[in-house]
Enzyme design. Sequence first.
Site, PDB file in Angstrom:
ATOM      1  N   ASP A 151      -1.170  11.770   8.486  1.00 47.59           N
ATOM      2  CA  ASP A 151      -1.124  10.573   7.623  1.00 47.59           C
ATOM      3  C   ASP A 151      -0.146  10.113   8.254  1.00 47.59           C
ATOM      4  O   ASP A 151       1.537  10.584   9.288  1.00 47.59           O
ATOM      5  CB  ASP A 151      -1.062  10.624   5.717  1.00 47.59           C
ATOM      6  CG  ASP A 151      -0.447   9.473   5.522  1.00 47.59           C
ATOM      7  OD1 ASP A 151      -1.706   9.024   5.794  1.00 47.59           O
ATOM      8  OD2 ASP A 151      -0.219   9.087   4.298  1.00 47.59           O
ATOM      9  N   ASP A 163       1.326   6.360   6.861  1.00 43.08           N
ATOM     10  CA  ASP A 163       1.745   5.446   6.036  1.00 43.08           C
ATOM     11  C   ASP A 163       2.674   6.721   4.566  1.00 43.08           C
ATOM     12  O   ASP A 163       2.063   7.438   4.299  1.00 43.08           O
ATOM     13  CB  ASP A 163       1.705   4.213   5.319  1.00 43.08           C
ATOM     14  CG  ASP A 163       0.440   3.555   6.962  1.00 43.08           C
ATOM     15  OD1 ASP A 163       1.187   2.755   6.612  1.00 43.08           O
ATOM     16  OD2 ASP A 163      -0.537   3.620   7.405  1.00 43.08           O
TER      17      ASP A 163
END
Length: 294
Positions: free
Chosen positions: A85, A87
């Site tokens: 991922d 963010d």
Amino acid sequence: MTLVAVLIANPATPAITDAVLGEARAVLATAHQPRILHGEVAAEILFEGDAGAGDRLREALSGEPVDVAVVEAGAHRRKRLFLADMDSTMIEQECIDELADVVGLKEHVAAITERAMRGEIAFEPALRERVALLKGISAAVVDALIRDRLTLTPGGRTLVATLKAHGAHTCLVSGGFGLFTGPIADKIGFHEQHANRLVLRDGHLTGEVEEPIVGKAAKRETLIALRDKLGLSAADTLAVGDGANDLAMLGEAGLGVAFHAKPAVAAAAHARIDHGDLTALLYLQGYAASEFSE
């Protein structure tokens, strides 16, 4: 079953002392000596038992700034496919919140982001709602946001460089936007990246996002597609994330790691890192600091 207990501290606050290692060996009831991976930052201990020992060890060391994970020893410990991922994982911010700050809506959008990441509301409609608030923003602001607002999470570049040096394929997969993931993936060194695409008209955001949205299901599907393309087993895969939309991907991976994650994500993942930086994912695979690449 032969298992490995991995103890990890943040490099800025080393905490794997002889006393910590002694207590860990006592809890694990093992005669094996610790293998030091990096000074007082990381070590591992072989033991015979069950994965529940990790909970007992975590409880015993709860007063220490130390992450505890139990992984299987064996040929599949070093992973050959890594999905991450972006963010609040590979970077320390949420890009959509920083975009919203351009139009004075950061607090409002950040509250929606937090609820979505906690799994309190569905990711896809929450993303559409937030993107609609960004209508009219010039895409030209993205370069400045990347330069002035976004910071790479410590250890990320070393993590990706080391995995690549040992033959792993790396992929940044984000529920955020390609305007950000492209440059960020390049800065960190990922082989490839997948993310949502914001709709633009005359260089400005229309307040829409292209369908289908890269959410929980799409992240998992990306892992499966890359795994099959590379001819790997599930055990050969590693994934990391912090939010509810990462859960399916983390569950599909041979080793799914919750990194400074929301409570529900940390509780469900195979391993959780609350103190360490991203090099923790290398220690989980048995890499010593002397093997790291920059």
